[in-house]
Design a protein around this motif. Structure first.
Motif, PDB file in Angstrom:
ATOM      1  N   GLN A   1     -44.902  43.699   3.824  1.00 18.54           N
ATOM      2  CA  GLN A   1     -44.308  43.461   5.138  1.00 18.54           C
ATOM      3  C   GLN A   1     -43.077  42.566   5.108  1.00 18.54           C
ATOM      4  O   GLN A   1     -42.254  42.615   6.023  1.00 18.54           O
ATOM      5  CB  GLN A   1     -45.350  42.833   6.075  1.00 18.54           C
ATOM      6  CG  GLN A   1     -46.590  43.673   6.315  1.00 18.54           C
ATOM      7  CD  GLN A   1     -46.273  44.950   7.053  1.00 18.54           C
ATOM      8  OE1 GLN A   1     -46.545  46.048   6.565  1.00 18.54           O
ATOM      9  NE2 GLN A   1     -45.692  44.829   8.229  1.00 18.54           N
ATOM     10  N   GLY A   2     -42.976  41.693   4.117  1.00 17.31           N
ATOM     11  CA  GLY A   2     -41.851  40.771   4.062  1.00 17.31           C
ATOM     12  C   GLY A   2     -41.784  39.832   5.254  1.00 17.31           C
ATOM     13  O   GLY A   2     -40.703  39.404   5.663  1.00 17.31           O
ATOM     14  N   GLY A   3     -42.939  39.510   5.819  1.00 17.57           N
ATOM     15  CA  GLY A   3     -42.964  38.578   6.945  1.00 17.57           C
ATOM     16  C   GLY A   3     -42.630  39.186   8.283  1.00 17.57           C
ATOM     17  O   GLY A   3     -42.530  38.465   9.287  1.00 17.57           O
TER      18      GLY A   3
ATOM     19  N   VAL B   1     -56.959  44.988   7.241  1.00 14.23           N
ATOM     20  CA  VAL B   1     -55.769  44.144   7.278  1.00 14.23           C
ATOM     21  C   VAL B   1     -55.877  43.146   6.133  1.00 14.23           C
ATOM     22  O   VAL B   1     -56.862  42.415   6.022  1.00 14.23           O
ATOM     23  CB  VAL B   1     -55.662  43.415   8.626  1.00 14.23           C
ATOM     24  CG1 VAL B   1     -54.509  42.427   8.616  1.00 14.23           C
ATOM     25  CG2 VAL B   1     -55.497  44.412   9.760  1.00 14.23           C
ATOM     26  N   ARG B   2     -54.852  43.125   5.281  1.00 16.05           N
ATOM     27  CA  ARG B   2     -54.824  42.215   4.137  1.00 16.05           C
ATOM     28  C   ARG B   2     -54.053  40.951   4.504  1.00 16.05           C
ATOM     29  O   ARG B   2     -52.845  40.985   4.719  1.00 16.05           O
ATOM     30  CB  ARG B   2     -54.159  42.881   2.926  1.00 16.05           C
ATOM     31  CG  ARG B   2     -54.884  44.103   2.408  1.00 16.05           C
ATOM     32  CD  ARG B   2     -54.218  44.678   1.148  1.00 16.05           C
ATOM     33  NE  ARG B   2     -52.911  45.247   1.428  1.00 16.05           N
ATOM     34  CZ  ARG B   2     -51.766  44.802   0.944  1.00 16.05           C
ATOM     35  NH1 ARG B   2     -51.731  43.724   0.158  1.00 16.05           N
ATOM     36  NH2 ARG B   2     -50.621  45.413   1.234  1.00 16.05           N
ATOM     37  N   LEU B   3     -54.761  39.848   4.604  1.00  9.28           N
ATOM     38  CA  LEU B   3     -54.153  38.571   4.967  1.00  9.28           C
ATOM     39  C   LEU B   3     -54.181  37.629   3.765  1.00  9.28           C
ATOM     40  O   LEU B   3     -55.227  37.450   3.135  1.00  9.28           O
ATOM     41  CB  LEU B   3     -54.909  37.933   6.134  1.00  9.28           C
ATOM     42  CG  LEU B   3     -54.875  38.720   7.450  1.00  9.28           C
ATOM     43  CD1 LEU B   3     -55.952  38.209   8.396  1.00  9.28           C
ATOM     44  CD2 LEU B   3     -53.503  38.620   8.094  1.00  9.28           C
ATOM     45  N   SER B   4     -53.032  37.059   3.467  1.00  7.47           N
ATOM     46  CA  SER B   4     -52.983  36.115   2.350  1.00  7.47           C
ATOM     47  C   SER B   4     -53.599  34.788   2.759  1.00  7.47           C
ATOM     48  O   SER B   4     -53.714  34.459   3.950  1.00  7.47           O
ATOM     49  CB  SER B   4     -51.540  35.895   1.898  1.00  7.47           C
ATOM     50  OG  SER B   4     -50.819  35.173   2.888  1.00  7.47           O
ATOM     51  N   ARG B   5     -53.968  34.005   1.769  1.00  5.29           N
ATOM     52  CA  ARG B   5     -54.458  32.653   2.056  1.00  5.29           C
ATOM     53  C   ARG B   5     -53.377  31.857   2.773  1.00  5.29           C
ATOM     54  O   ARG B   5     -53.659  31.111   3.715  1.00  5.29           O
ATOM     55  CB  ARG B   5     -54.842  31.955   0.752  1.00  5.29           C
ATOM     56  CG  ARG B   5     -56.025  32.575   0.020  1.00  5.29           C
ATOM     57  CD  ARG B   5     -56.291  31.845  -1.298  1.00  5.29           C
ATOM     58  NE  ARG B   5     -56.564  30.442  -1.065  1.00  5.29           N
ATOM     59  CZ  ARG B   5     -57.750  29.951  -0.692  1.00  5.29           C
ATOM     60  NH1 ARG B   5     -58.767  30.769  -0.514  1.00  5.29           N
ATOM     61  NH2 ARG B   5     -57.917  28.668  -0.512  1.00  5.29           N
ATOM     62  N   ALA B   6     -52.129  32.027   2.330  1.00  6.06           N
ATOM     63  CA  ALA B   6     -51.028  31.289   2.946  1.00  6.06           C
ATOM     64  C   ALA B   6     -50.866  31.657   4.412  1.00  6.06           C
ATOM     65  O   ALA B   6     -50.581  30.794   5.257  1.00  6.06           O
ATOM     66  CB  ALA B   6     -49.729  31.556   2.183  1.00  6.06           C
TER      67      ALA B   6
ATOM     68  N   PRO C   1     -45.454  27.776  16.460  1.00  2.14           N
ATOM     69  CA  PRO C   1     -44.572  27.063  15.528  1.00  2.14           C
ATOM     70  C   PRO C   1     -44.448  27.803  14.198  1.00  2.14           C
ATOM     71  O   PRO C   1     -45.437  28.209  13.595  1.00  2.14           O
ATOM     72  CB  PRO C   1     -45.284  25.713  15.359  1.00  2.14           C
ATOM     73  CG  PRO C   1     -46.015  25.514  16.656  1.00  2.14           C
ATOM     74  CD  PRO C   1     -46.470  26.884  17.059  1.00  2.14           C
ATOM     75  N   GLY C   2     -43.214  27.994  13.760  1.00  3.37           N
ATOM     76  CA  GLY C   2     -42.953  28.701  12.511  1.00  3.37           C
ATOM     77  C   GLY C   2     -42.671  30.180  12.671  1.00  3.37           C
ATOM     78  O   GLY C   2     -42.274  30.848  11.714  1.00  3.37           O
TER      79      GLY C   2
ATOM     80  N   GLY D   1     -42.815  35.664  10.689  1.00  2.64           N
ATOM     81  CA  GLY D   1     -43.423  34.371  10.444  1.00  2.64           C
ATOM     82  C   GLY D   1     -44.281  34.382   9.197  1.00  2.64           C
ATOM     83  O   GLY D   1     -44.603  35.440   8.649  1.00  2.64           O
ATOM     84  N   PRO D   2     -44.690  33.215   8.731  1.00  2.00           N
ATOM     85  CA  PRO D   2     -45.493  33.117   7.506  1.00  2.00           C
ATOM     86  C   PRO D   2     -46.920  33.614   7.667  1.00  2.00           C
ATOM     87  O   PRO D   2     -47.628  33.739   6.661  1.00  2.00           O
ATOM     88  CB  PRO D   2     -45.462  31.616   7.197  1.00  2.00           C
ATOM     89  CG  PRO D   2     -45.268  30.964   8.540  1.00  2.00           C
ATOM     90  CD  PRO D   2     -44.378  31.891   9.305  1.00  2.00           C
ATOM     91  N   ASN D   3     -47.335  33.888   8.899  1.00  2.00           N
ATOM     92  CA  ASN D   3     -48.694  34.351   9.145  1.00  2.00           C
ATOM     93  C   ASN D   3     -48.829  35.867   9.182  1.00  2.00           C
ATOM     94  O   ASN D   3     -49.920  36.384   9.427  1.00  2.00           O
ATOM     95  CB  ASN D   3     -49.220  33.779  10.464  1.00  2.00           C
ATOM     96  CG  ASN D   3     -48.290  34.005  11.637  1.00  2.00           C
ATOM     97  OD1 ASN D   3     -47.093  33.752  11.545  1.00  2.00           O
ATOM     98  ND2 ASN D   3     -48.825  34.475  12.755  1.00  2.00           N
TER      99      ASN D   3
END
Length: 446
Positions: free
Chosen positions: A335-337, A128-133, A288-289, A315-317
């Motif tokens: 994924q585009g979120g 799974v590739r997770l961004s820092r953001a 949240p978010g 979401g941003p996560n």
């Protein structure tokens, strides 16, 4: 926001030493690219992780029980750090406690932060590739949802290479809280004394660990500082939710039920402890978010109450996507979120989510399609159901009830003949290192 608040502390439970994590960019002399970090439950391992992440290097958190070179050939990391065996993989050289790649490593996308193996993977898992953001967004959401502050003290009840354990670590580091690093785990002799010695305030557990606590007759009154329990990593039986909610309420404590997936960095929802009694069975609203909806068979989406479909999360996560080869590490956001969870569920009028099962967790009996998660929920104790040849095989732990009676009860509840079910008693349900049921092992044994 960063992962490292200046007030964050690590406590080595074995020695009592208190450590303030530092950013030294210790891997700066290694080639640019992904760092593979073997993650035993030690203060040193946490320090390596924090240093690498805060220095901007993408990292893969590895189960230290796996062969050290398990993913090296496929993903061509720049460096592998942590406790390593003597034999160095081809194409690498030893440099102290790390392997450094001699040729050009795989190129990583600049947004890439953390890589984790897909939950329950064996053989050749995807990453799974997770961004820092995404990591920072989910960390901030959970700090807010749980109200984590610098006064909180957590303990390493879950491995750090598992997404839930990583999240506990991240949230407490970011909030300036304290994490007690205890290597023996829930059943180890030093664990519970450490809870009291170091004033642990919160404990994060998966369902199999709550089953263990029930057998141990856990009483939170014996741990005066422990006032928060959190749960994720699979469905916790409603009777155990009620049980532990009652135990914690009796000492003015809280139980938070959550829902997550590694692909969401990893937590999607949190059920507020104060509403657990009225929302029993729910995993709460989106963090949240985030936003939840369900997708129906015709492809339309709905947020209306009591409409059942595949749970979608935005979401941003949400992850960037998966990686199956080294070249995938350079990919951007696929994924585009949007995360298609693969779970079936419904929302209530307040937007609280109820998980009803997995899309692919089905078996057929006499041509009738049955949800295997529903079958497990019909039994009084821990159970795991897998699909057989025109039957469903259910494994129950010893003392979980008479197999013949359980089989008949299942048949009665779904109104099918008992011969469509097989109930087997085993010593204990096999578990993966993250505490989830090892369905692949059960499918092989069916």
């Amino acid at each position: 926001m960063t992962l490292l608040h200046p007030g964050a502390r690590l406590v080595d439970a074995a020695t009592g030493a208190v450590v303030t994590p530092q950013v030294t960019d210790a891997l700066a002399d290694a080639p640019p690219g992904v760092a593979f970090l073997r993650m035993p439950t030690t203060v040193d391992a946490v320090g390596r992780y924090v240093d690498a992440f805060e220095s901007g290097r993408p990292v893969l958190l590895l189960d230290p029980s796996l062969p050290a070179d398990a993913f090296v050939d496929r993903f061509e990391p720049a460096v592998v750090a942590g406790p390593l065996p003597d034999e160095v993989p081809k194409g690498y050289r030893r440099d102290g406690d790390r392997w450094v790649r001699e040729s050009a490593p795989a190129v990583a996308h600049p947004d890439l932060g953390i890589l984790l193996a897909t939950s329950g993977s064996t053989g050749n898992p995807k990453l799974v590739r997770l961004s820092r953001a995404a990591i920072l967004a989910n960390t901030a959401s959970i700090v807010e949802a749980l109200g984590i502050t610098g006064d909180d003290v957590a303990i390493s009840s879950l491995p750090f290479y598992y997404s839930f354990g990583m999240s506990v670590l991240n949230t407490h580091l970011a909030a300036g809280a304290t994490l007690v690093v205890e290597a023996d785990g829930l059943l180890g002799r030093p664990f519970w004394p450490a809870v009291n010695t170091f004033g642990v305030t919160s404990l994060a557990l998966v369902p199999s660990q709550y089953e263990i606590l029930r057998r141990l007759r856990f009483d939170p009154a014996g741990f005066p500082t422990l006032r928060t329990l959190t749960q994720a990593g699979g469905r916790l039986r409603p009777e155990l939710v009620e049980d532990f909610h009652g135990r914690m309420s009796a000492v003015s404590g809280r139980l938070f039920v959550m829902y997550g997936q590694t692909e969401a960095a990893p937590r999607l929802t949190t059920l507020p402890a104060g509403r657990l009694g009225e929302k029993l069975g729910s995993v709460g609203p989106a963090v949240p978010g985030g936003r939840l909806s369900v997708r129906l068979d015709d492809g339309t989406e709905s947020t209306a109450p009591d409409v059942r479909g595949e749970v979608l999360y935005r979401g941003p996560n949400v992850m960037l996507g998966y990686a199956e080869t080294a070249t995938d590490l350079a990919r951007g956001d696929d994924q585009g979120g949007l995360l298609e969870t693969g779970d079936l569920g419904h929302l209530d009028a307040d937007g609280y989510l109820y998980i009803d099962g997995r899309l692919k967790r089905f078996g057929k009996v006499f041509g009738v399609r049955l949800n295997l998660d529903d079958i497990e929920g019909m039994l009084p104790g821990p159970a795991a159901a897998v699909a057989g040849d025109d039957k469903i095989v259910v494994f129950v732990a010893q003392d979980g009830g008479d197999p013949a009676r359980l089989r008949q009860d299942l048949a009665d509840q779904v109104q099918l003949h008992w011969s469509g079910f097989e109930v087997r008693e085993i010593a204990a349900l096999p578990l993966l290192s993250n505490g989830k049921v090892d369905y692949r092992a059960l499918e092989a044994a069916r």
